[in-house]
Design a protein around this motif. Sequence first.
Motif, mmCIF file in Angstrom:
data_model
loop_
_atom_site.group_PDB
_atom_site.id
_atom_site.type_symbol
_atom_site.label_atom_id
_atom_site.label_comp_id
_atom_site.label_asym_id
_atom_site.label_seq_id
_atom_site.Cartn_x
_atom_site.Cartn_y
_atom_site.Cartn_z
ATOM 1 N N VAL A 21 0.712 -1.661 0.176
ATOM 2 C CA VAL A 21 -0.202 0.094 -0.329
ATOM 3 C C VAL A 21 1.043 0.631 -0.035
ATOM 4 C CG1 VAL A 21 -1.906 1.147 1.273
ATOM 5 C CG2 VAL A 21 -1.687 -1.686 1.139
ATOM 6 N N PHE A 22 1.139 1.893 -1.165
ATOM 7 C CA PHE A 22 2.081 3.195 -1.629
ATOM 8 C C PHE A 22 0.725 4.861 -0.547
ATOM 9 C CE2 PHE A 22 4.067 -0.054 -3.096
ATOM 10 C CZ PHE A 22 5.193 0.151 -3.451
ATOM 11 N N MET A 23 1.317 5.221 -0.330
ATOM 12 C CA MET A 23 0.521 6.730 0.599
ATOM 13 C C MET A 23 1.743 7.524 0.743
ATOM 14 S SD MET A 23 -1.627 4.455 3.591
ATOM 15 C CE MET A 23 0.069 3.099 3.839
ATOM 16 N N PRO A 24 1.328 9.497 0.134
ATOM 17 C CA PRO A 24 2.197 9.973 0.798
ATOM 18 C C PRO A 24 2.376 10.505 1.603
ATOM 19 C CG PRO A 24 -0.057 10.649 0.374
ATOM 20 C CD PRO A 24 -0.026 9.499 0.098
ATOM 21 N N SER A 25 3.577 10.418 2.085
ATOM 22 C CA SER A 25 4.274 10.699 3.729
ATOM 23 C C SER A 25 3.504 11.496 4.344
ATOM 24 C CB SER A 25 5.313 10.740 3.332
ATOM 25 O OG SER A 25 6.142 11.495 2.703
ATOM 26 N N LEU A 66 5.780 4.388 2.258
ATOM 27 C CA LEU A 66 5.474 5.677 2.736
ATOM 28 C C LEU A 66 6.714 6.639 1.245
ATOM 29 C CD1 LEU A 66 4.408 6.832 6.193
ATOM 30 C CD2 LEU A 66 3.007 5.587 4.359
ATOM 31 N N MET A 67 5.583 7.389 0.986
ATOM 32 C CA MET A 67 6.252 8.535 -0.729
ATOM 33 C C MET A 67 6.077 9.819 -0.402
ATOM 34 S SD MET A 67 7.190 4.981 -1.649
ATOM 35 C CE MET A 67 7.918 5.523 -3.608
ATOM 36 N N ARG A 110 4.745 7.938 -12.149
ATOM 37 C CA ARG A 110 3.461 8.325 -11.796
ATOM 38 C C ARG A 110 3.113 9.172 -11.528
ATOM 39 N NH1 ARG A 110 -0.141 4.478 -13.809
ATOM 40 N NH2 ARG A 110 0.359 2.279 -14.420
ATOM 41 N N GLU A 111 3.214 9.765 -10.241
ATOM 42 C CA GLU A 111 2.823 10.652 -9.836
ATOM 43 C C GLU A 111 4.063 12.164 -10.134
ATOM 44 O OE1 GLU A 111 0.566 10.971 -7.526
ATOM 45 O OE2 GLU A 111 0.209 8.633 -7.922
ATOM 46 N N GLY A 112 4.617 12.383 -11.272
ATOM 47 C CA GLY A 112 5.402 13.113 -11.899
ATOM 48 C C GLY A 112 6.452 13.579 -11.129
ATOM 49 N N LEU A 140 8.983 3.076 -20.921
ATOM 50 C CA LEU A 140 8.051 3.750 -20.410
ATOM 51 C C LEU A 140 7.437 3.659 -22.316
ATOM 52 C CD1 LEU A 140 9.944 7.163 -19.859
ATOM 53 C CD2 LEU A 140 8.449 5.597 -18.175
ATOM 54 N N ARG A 141 6.066 3.818 -22.112
ATOM 55 C CA ARG A 141 5.498 4.037 -23.775
ATOM 56 C C ARG A 141 4.692 5.200 -24.201
ATOM 57 N NH1 ARG A 141 2.489 -1.555 -25.860
ATOM 58 N NH2 ARG A 141 5.007 -1.815 -26.029
ATOM 59 N N ASP A 142 4.390 6.446 -24.373
ATOM 60 C CA ASP A 142 3.568 7.635 -24.904
ATOM 61 C C ASP A 142 4.032 8.389 -23.788
ATOM 62 O OD1 ASP A 142 3.308 6.702 -27.435
ATOM 63 O OD2 ASP A 142 1.318 5.195 -26.850
ATOM 64 N N GLY A 143 4.725 8.532 -22.627
ATOM 65 C CA GLY A 143 4.951 9.001 -21.195
ATOM 66 C C GLY A 143 4.736 8.653 -20.597
ATOM 67 N N ALA A 144 4.499 7.283 -20.409
ATOM 68 C CA ALA A 144 3.532 6.827 -18.933
ATOM 69 C C ALA A 144 3.923 5.209 -19.383
ATOM 70 C CB ALA A 144 2.080 6.127 -19.038
#
Length: 387
Positions: A21-25, A66-67, A110-112, A140-144
């Motif tokens: 589970v990835f969440m903003p720190s 936590l990212m 994904r989160e820039g 990557l493909r097409d910027g993703a």
Amino acid sequence: MNTSTTSIPFSLFRGGTSKGVFMPSDRFPADRTALVPMLLEIFGSPDPRQIDGMGGGDKLTSKAALMGTPTVPNADIDYLFAQVGIRHAEVDFNLNCGNLTAAAAAYAVREGYVQAHGDVATVRIHNVNTKRIIVAKVPLRDGAVLETGTLMIGGVPGTGAAIDLDFHLATGAITGALLPLGEATSRIEVPGHGPLNVSVVDGPNLIVLVCAEDLGMTGVETPDDIDNNAQLSGVMQRVREAVAVRTGLSDYWYSRAAPSTPMLVAVQSPRAYRAYTTGEQIEANDVDLICRQYSTSATSKALAATVSAAVGMACRIPGTLAAQHVRPDQTGPIRLGHPSGTISVDAAAQQDGATTRIITATIERTARLLARGELFLKNPPLRSPHG
């Protein structure tokens, strides 16, 4: 964070053979004492089924990341890993998860946190737990982020796009030294067992290598075979304890019900066995070294990515038990056989006098975003977050 806030955005990723589970720190307290009860609630621990939370009742799926914005130079993102207890109300931060590092790289794109241009994005991940940098190459493909591909991973159904993870900058992650005992192989006294030869290697995680035969093993036991053998698992635990004490981890070890570090790996020369998850026959010619990993009072169904990298490093250090058991004259990526299949490590070392320096330790993993949404807390945090 407003103390009335009871929801937290999350992304659920599979990374390699793990799920996290990835969440903003910045939505969490900086103080880990305050962080622990929040993570236990999110995962529904302690409970063997983790029925009231996000955990899956398996240590490979009871993981959090936590990212956030990097706090060190030359990094693109901070990644704090948490191994959340299942049966015990504790959270372990004294290690890194290499499988989830692949997902952390995908999350960063994904989160820039890094720009997605061209065919590959390079992500420099600062693992906050070990204060080490891991360099990832995300297709990557097409910027993703590209998730579809041809890479198969033992223990994961289907195929995916390969994410390269280079751990060569992550040595000494736990103790500060590649060989914490000062030698490639040492003889230590294990209470209730007697003297035993071990190789202690601190790569991206701290591992203790033991010859399978010295533990009375064939080396190709299933996780159930090991976990249901109280005498064998007891010896493994005492080996880990003895090495923890020898490497200065006594306070950590004795403060926990199920310490993660060090991780024991029983090694054996190549031989055939059947994959634990699929029953597929794995021939002796398909592997260069057999490994069985034991930690947190249980045998892993797959070899952890950081452990794989550390074992690969050990194979290139003359005199270690891994180097003694790896296929003779082996060249190229080292194929490690674990209960659910194989994982390859491209490892190389260089001798600078009496010092060994790791110059390459790369593995390939796949990652996939499984879900996004909001987590709802019954007990909102009472302390301020960091940031």
